[in-house]
Design a protein around this motif. Sequence first.
Motif, PDB file in Angstrom:
ATOM      1  N   UNK A   1     -15.282  -6.149  33.736  1.00 32.53           N
ATOM      2  CA  UNK A   1     -16.464  -7.012  33.806  1.00 32.53           C
ATOM      3  C   UNK A   1     -17.747  -6.279  33.435  1.00 32.53           C
ATOM      4  N   UNK A   2     -17.696  -4.962  33.309  1.00 34.95           N
ATOM      5  CA  UNK A   2     -18.888  -4.179  33.011  1.00 34.95           C
ATOM      6  C   UNK A   2     -19.192  -4.129  31.517  1.00 34.95           C
TER       7      UNK A   2
ATOM      8  N   UNK B   1      -6.108  -1.039  43.787  1.00 37.33           N
ATOM      9  CA  UNK B   1      -5.078  -1.717  43.009  1.00 37.33           C
ATOM     10  C   UNK B   1      -5.700  -2.550  41.886  1.00 37.33           C
ATOM     11  N   UNK B   2      -5.132  -2.432  40.696  1.00 39.94           N
ATOM     12  CA  UNK B   2      -5.615  -3.198  39.547  1.00 39.94           C
ATOM     13  C   UNK B   2      -4.573  -3.118  38.449  1.00 39.94           C
TER      14      UNK B   2
ATOM     15  N   UNK C   1     -15.043 -12.168  41.440  1.00 36.25           N
ATOM     16  CA  UNK C   1     -13.828 -12.562  42.135  1.00 36.25           C
ATOM     17  C   UNK C   1     -12.617 -11.757  41.694  1.00 36.25           C
ATOM     18  N   UNK C   2     -12.779 -10.927  40.664  1.00 31.13           N
ATOM     19  CA  UNK C   2     -11.669 -10.133  40.156  1.00 31.13           C
ATOM     20  C   UNK C   2     -11.726  -8.714  40.729  1.00 31.13           C
ATOM     21  N   UNK C   3     -10.605  -7.979  40.680  1.00 30.72           N
ATOM     22  CA  UNK C   3     -10.637  -6.588  41.136  1.00 30.72           C
ATOM     23  C   UNK C   3     -11.508  -5.724  40.222  1.00 30.72           C
TER      24      UNK C   3
ATOM     25  N   UNK D   1     -14.597  -4.253  49.372  1.00 30.97           N
ATOM     26  CA  UNK D   1     -13.293  -4.209  50.041  1.00 30.97           C
ATOM     27  C   UNK D   1     -13.123  -5.473  50.876  1.00 30.97           C
ATOM     28  N   UNK D   2     -12.419  -6.483  50.350  1.00 31.66           N
ATOM     29  CA  UNK D   2     -12.345  -7.767  51.050  1.00 31.66           C
ATOM     30  C   UNK D   2     -11.445  -7.755  52.279  1.00 31.66           C
TER      31      UNK D   2
END
Length: 313
Positions: A28-29, A154-155, A184-186, A208-209
């Motif tokens: 996303x960056x 984790x990804x 909403x993504x890792x 960290x959800x």
Amino acid sequence: MRPHITDTVVMVPPDDFAFNEQTARDNDFQHRDRNAAAVRERALAEAAAMVASLRAAGVQVLLLGKGLDTPPLPDAVFPNNWFSTWPDGRLQLYPMRTANRQAEVRPQALTALLQEAGFRVQRTTQLAAAPGQALEGTGALVFDHLSRRLFAARSERCDSELVQVHAAELGYQPVLFDTRASSGRPFYHSNVMLSIGERFALICPEALPNRAERAAVLAALTESGRELVELSLDQTEQGFCANLLQLQSRAGERLLVLSQTAFDHLSAAQRERLGRHGRLLPVAIPTIEAVGGGSARCMLAEVFLPRADDVAT
């Protein structure tokens, strides 16, 4: 005890730097810039200035140039993802997720560079991976060498099974956790939301959800006696504030290398706290950050190999 910081890094000039279509699917960056020629020229200038700043601060920078037979490598400026080095003379290679990043892996050229600089590469090991598995080096793994732990988000680029295998090989304790960005993504790599220095750690707890995992990560970081500096999600995503690396000069001065973007997004209090652990060395790399989706730490591959003139123990 294994050292946690080094005075020598490998960097790769961004000769083919461009927006990477293959990695953009989960990063996303990254942001597209249509002026490819200008992007490349700006990236080359930014990287060269960063090398000059590091060398002026007393850090040894080894430059791994592009091979004549290598294809275009848009993300080669981020070499820490495909290898790590160890005090026992080992060069560790890691499985990359995308094809054009797999092409970056050039152990023979890297070994020649390291040996020419006076380091001993005694063996090269490859982390075995099944098709589709990836574990992208010190992007996916954030090592705590003093406590012998490795932290991993984790990804798609950080396979849990490979983390467990690699941790067992090293004799390190794995600390695995899920992350969630504002999208909403890792997070694509662990090192954009976590950095571990010799006596401090930078982390974004908001990322960290899972409450139990968050508590476990924070406990693992603090029980080693490190000062914990917490970042907001905005500082992490907009400022790359966690993507820094503690180095030292050849004279032993502690340095914290971070982007100018990160420096500007840190509060005065956070800068003061980090400054206790080394001189802050901001480098201006806005094009590399915006188009490549990585920051200062991603551009630095640490060298922990023994030197050829070291006395064997």
